[in-house]
Write an enzyme that holds these catalytic residues in place. Structure first.
Site, mmCIF file in Angstrom:
data_model
loop_
_atom_site.group_PDB
_atom_site.id
_atom_site.type_symbol
_atom_site.label_atom_id
_atom_site.label_comp_id
_atom_site.label_asym_id
_atom_site.label_seq_id
_atom_site.Cartn_x
_atom_site.Cartn_y
_atom_site.Cartn_z
ATOM 1 N N MET A 1 -51.798 -4.650 64.932
ATOM 2 C CA MET A 1 -50.380 -4.701 64.748
ATOM 3 C C MET A 1 -49.793 -3.811 63.971
ATOM 4 S SD MET A 1 -48.511 -8.157 62.925
ATOM 5 C CE MET A 1 -48.880 -7.684 61.312
ATOM 6 N N PRO A 2 -49.149 -2.877 64.473
ATOM 7 C CA PRO A 2 -48.163 -1.714 63.543
ATOM 8 C C PRO A 2 -47.198 -2.676 62.484
ATOM 9 C CG PRO A 2 -48.708 -1.041 65.713
ATOM 10 C CD PRO A 2 -49.128 -2.580 65.842
ATOM 11 N N LEU A 3 -47.201 -2.244 61.469
ATOM 12 C CA LEU A 3 -46.111 -2.837 60.708
ATOM 13 C C LEU A 3 -45.440 -1.533 59.862
ATOM 14 C CD1 LEU A 3 -44.614 -5.177 59.095
ATOM 15 C CD2 LEU A 3 -46.623 -5.157 57.372
#
Length: 62
Positions: free
Chosen positions: A1-3
């Site tokens: 999950m890119p944040l």
């Protein structure tokens, strides 16, 4: 999950912010292969009086 966290000086309208997050999401999807629904973006808008460059507050600029 890119944040992704993006810090900005306040002043952009909602249309500009929508364009920004759409473009950033597209770039992350393109370059990482992560699905768009897994890309999370946090926008932190700062008051000009809370940001300084070269010892001068951005709120002091004309």
């Amino acid at each position: 999950m890119p944040l992704v966290h993006i810090d900005l000086i306040e002043g952009r309208n909602e249309e500009q912010l929508k364009g920004l997050v759409a473009d950033v999401t597209s770039a992350i999807v393109k370059n990482t292969g992560a699905p768009a629904e897994h890309v999370h973006i946090v926008l932190n808008e700062m008051k000009k009086s809370n940001y300084s460059v070269a010892g001068k507050l951005k709120s002091d600029e004309k």
